[in-house]
Scaffold this active site. Structure first.
Site, short mmCIF file in Angstrom:
data_model
loop_
_atom_site.label_atom_id
_atom_site.label_comp_id
_atom_site.label_asym_id
_atom_site.label_seq_id
_atom_site.Cartn_x
_atom_site.Cartn_y
_atom_site.Cartn_z
N HIS A 135 69.83 17.11 49.46
CA HIS A 135 70.66 17.68 50.53
C HIS A 135 71.17 19.09 50.25
O HIS A 135 71.71 19.74 51.14
CB HIS A 135 71.87 16.77 50.80
C1 UD1 Z 1 78.56 19.59 51.96
C2 UD1 Z 1 79.09 20.37 50.77
C3 UD1 Z 1 78.30 20.00 49.52
C4 UD1 Z 1 78.30 18.49 49.30
C5 UD1 Z 1 77.83 17.78 50.57
C6 UD1 Z 1 77.99 16.30 50.41
C7 UD1 Z 1 79.94 22.60 51.31
C8 UD1 Z 1 79.67 24.05 51.25
N1 UD1 Z 1 78.92 21.79 50.97
O1 UD1 Z 1 77.21 19.99 52.15
O2 UD1 Z 1 78.90 20.61 48.40
O3 UD1 Z 1 77.42 18.21 48.25
O4 UD1 Z 1 78.64 18.20 51.68
O5 UD1 Z 1 77.20 15.59 51.27
O6 UD1 Z 1 81.01 22.20 51.64
N2 UD1 Z 1 75.39 17.45 59.48
C9 UD1 Z 1 75.22 16.51 60.47
N3 UD1 Z 1 76.16 15.52 60.54
C10 UD1 Z 1 77.23 15.44 59.73
C11 UD1 Z 1 77.39 16.42 58.74
C12 UD1 Z 1 76.46 17.42 58.63
O7 UD1 Z 1 74.28 16.54 61.24
O8 UD1 Z 1 78.03 14.49 59.86
C13 UD1 Z 1 74.36 18.51 59.37
C14 UD1 Z 1 74.64 19.72 60.23
O9 UD1 Z 1 73.42 20.19 60.70
C15 UD1 Z 1 75.21 20.70 59.24
C16 UD1 Z 1 74.49 20.36 57.95
O10 UD1 Z 1 74.31 18.96 58.01
O11 UD1 Z 1 75.00 22.05 59.61
C17 UD1 Z 1 75.25 20.72 56.69
O12 UD1 Z 1 76.55 20.15 56.70
P1 UD1 Z 1 77.74 20.84 55.85
O13 UD1 Z 1 78.92 19.98 55.90
O14 UD1 Z 1 77.89 22.25 56.26
O15 UD1 Z 1 77.16 20.89 54.40
P2 UD1 Z 1 76.50 19.75 53.52
O16 UD1 Z 1 75.08 20.14 53.28
O17 UD1 Z 1 76.79 18.43 54.08
N1 UDP Z 2 76.02 8.32 49.02
C1 UDP Z 2 76.10 7.32 49.98
N2 UDP Z 2 75.08 7.19 50.88
C2 UDP Z 2 73.99 7.99 50.88
C3 UDP Z 2 73.92 9.02 49.89
C4 UDP Z 2 74.95 9.16 48.99
O1 UDP Z 2 77.07 6.55 49.99
O2 UDP Z 2 73.11 7.81 51.72
C5 UDP Z 2 77.11 8.46 48.04
C6 UDP Z 2 76.68 8.44 46.61
O3 UDP Z 2 76.62 7.12 46.12
C7 UDP Z 2 77.78 9.27 45.95
C8 UDP Z 2 78.13 10.28 47.00
O4 UDP Z 2 77.68 9.74 48.24
O5 UDP Z 2 78.92 8.48 45.66
C9 UDP Z 2 77.45 11.58 46.73
O6 UDP Z 2 77.54 12.39 47.84
P1 UDP Z 2 76.51 13.56 48.16
O7 UDP Z 2 75.23 13.32 47.45
O8 UDP Z 2 76.46 13.70 49.62
O9 UDP Z 2 77.27 14.85 47.61
P2 UDP Z 2 77.55 15.50 46.18
O10 UDP Z 2 78.00 14.45 45.25
O11 UDP Z 2 76.29 16.17 45.75
O12 UDP Z 2 78.58 16.52 46.48
#
Ligand code: UD1
Ligand code: UDP
Length: 385
Positions: free
Chosen positions: A222
């Site tokens: 991701h």
């Molecule tokens: C964010 C965090 C990242 C973390 C991740 C956990 C920042 C800069 N990044 O990244 O550090 O590892 O969360 O999962 O804060 N989207 C949806 N539905 C949702 C959420 C997101 O469709 O409910 C899509 C949208 O297209 C959005 C993209 O995902 O533009 C990215 O979402 P965003 O929250 O900006 O960053 P993450 O990649 O989720």
């Molecule tokens: N996780 C979850 N469902 C998923 C993917 C991840 O519950 O489909 C959980 C995972 O077990 C961990 C956390 O989400 O506890 C990690 O989040 P993510 O990978 O989105 O972000 P990061 O830790 O890299 O910030």
């Protein structure tokens, strides 16, 4: 004694999971001293990226949801700061608790510190030493806006000292006289607490996926660097498809919406190939209990996630990390996590090594005793005594 009002700021999937450890510890041992107010920034909003965690992990429904949604970094963060500021003005908390390194963390740190509310940062001190990652900037600003900093590892604690934080500081703690602690990891608290429950409640989930224990590989992707750079994402997916085919191994891939969007919009044919492959199971994001069951029963894990990489250790699984660096350096030193970047040769070598010979590895206890949330809450209370 009056109650301490603590505002808890969350917004992204891993923060709901981390906050559940704190909420649980408040409920079971600290509710007479701590009142918890939850602000959800709305950074994650799909049901399977947000509500599912509040329901499954029994976290109190957010008292406020800013509904900020997805946008550019600047726009998203600024909307969060505006919303958080308004709530802090109204609530006048004693302190503000933040987790990790997302834009929600950054917004909470800036809003609270500028209003002179003490910021408490859980997961302080982690560094990738790569400021091209949005999370690295978020961490640095959040740490330097904080009054209490809880570092989950030795390496994180040392990073803070290198940046001028002094462990010998004495109370009263302030933003200019902050206190740093070496703690365990609240995600480990959760893994211990929920592992048994996941087995009990989610056994049918594995059956529905038609996978056998210890025979499949769990994959998550991701990170911005892996999803927004199309050629990098293409290399990753093609390498995974080839490895699955050559080794007749099933890959289970719960995909973040960000990754699905990139694949659908920019790599349409490859996305079709993925969905048509009998060895690759693309599924929507799963709940936490489903996820830890997948981790626990996988043969190995391939990920770019911080949380998943640590959970690989909790559940004693070797793990390939699709990045060039990690904040959890002790795992790499331990030899159970290998940094393979988006390099097909490194991914292949690591895959073959771990799939054939993953059984003799050691998984020392790096992340505390499962009671980190209690320790953190105890220290917060001490600050006000
Ligand atoms: C964010 C965090 C990242 C973390 C991740 C956990 C920042 C800069 N990044 O990244 O550090 O590892 O969360 O999962 O804060 N989207 C949806 N539905 C949702 C959420 C997101 O469709 O409910 C899509 C949208 O297209 C959005 C993209 O995902 O533009 C990215 O979402 P965003 O929250 O900006 O960053 P993450 O990649 O989720
Ligand atoms: N996780 C979850 N469902 C998923 C993917 C991840 O519950 O489909 C959980 C995972 O077990 C961990 C956390 O989400 O506890 C990690 O989040 P993510 O990978 O989105 O972000 P990061 O830790 O890299 O910030």
């Amino acid at each position: 004694m009056s109650q301490i009002k603590l505002v808890n700021i969350v917004g992204a999937r891993p923060q709901f999971i981390k906050a559940s450890a704190i909420s649980r510890a408040i409920k079971t041992g600290f509710s007479d001293r701590l009142e918890e107010i939850i602000i959800h920034t709305g950074q994650h909003y799909d049901k399977e990226m947000s509500d599912i965690f509040f329901d499954e992990l029994e976290i109190h429904k957010p008292h406020y949801n800013l509904g900020v949604g997805s946008s550019t970094h600047g726009r998203q963060t600024s909307m969060m700061i505006t919303g958080i500021e308004e709530i802090l003005l109204k609530e006048k908390p004693d302190c503000v608790l933040l987790y990790g390194d997302t834009n929600s963390t950054l917004a909470g740190a800036i809003a609270a510190a500028k209003m002179h509310f003490p910021v408490i940062h859980v997961e302080a001190g982690l560094r990738s030493f790569n400021k091209m990652m949005p999370e690295e900037l978020n961490r640095i600003v959040s740490d330097h806006s904080s009054t209490l900093l809880f570092a989950p590892t030795n390496a994180a604690f040392k990073n803070l000292m290198r940046e001028g934080f002094r462990p010998e500081n004495s109370p009263p703690y302030t933003i200019d006289n902050p206190k740093i602690y070496l703690t365990g990891d609240i995600m480990y608290d959760n893994a211990l607490f929920y592992a048994g429950l996941a087995e009990k409640k989610k056994a049918s989930f594995l059956e529905s996926l038609e996978v056998k224990r210890n025979e499949f590989v769990l994959v998550t992707i991701h990170r911005e660097i892996n999803t927004d750079d199309t050629s990098r994402l293409e290399v990753l997916i093609k390498t995974l498809i080839t490895l699955a085919r050559e080794n007749s191994v099933t890959l289970v891939m719960p995909l973040h919406p960000r990754t699905v969007n990139s694949l659908k919009n920019k790599l349409t044919t490859l996305y079709k190939d993925l969905n048509n492959s009998s060895l690759i199971k693309i599924i929507p994001p799963v709940s936490y209990l489903e996820m830890i069951l997948l981790e626990k029963t996988s043969r190995m894990i391939i990920t770019d996630s911080g949380g998943v990489q640590k959970e690989s250790h909790f559940f004693r699984k070797p793990c390939l990390v699709l990045r060039a660096e990690t904040e959890w350096v002790e795992l790499v030193k331990n030899g159970t996590v290998e940094l393979v970047d988006a390099d097909p040769v490194k991914i292949r070598d690591g895959f073959m090594r771990f799939i054939n010979d993953g059984s003799g590895l050691e998984y020392p206890a790096f992340y505390g005793d499962g009671k980190t949330a209690e320790f953190i809450l105890g220290e917060i209370i001490m600050m006000f005594e």
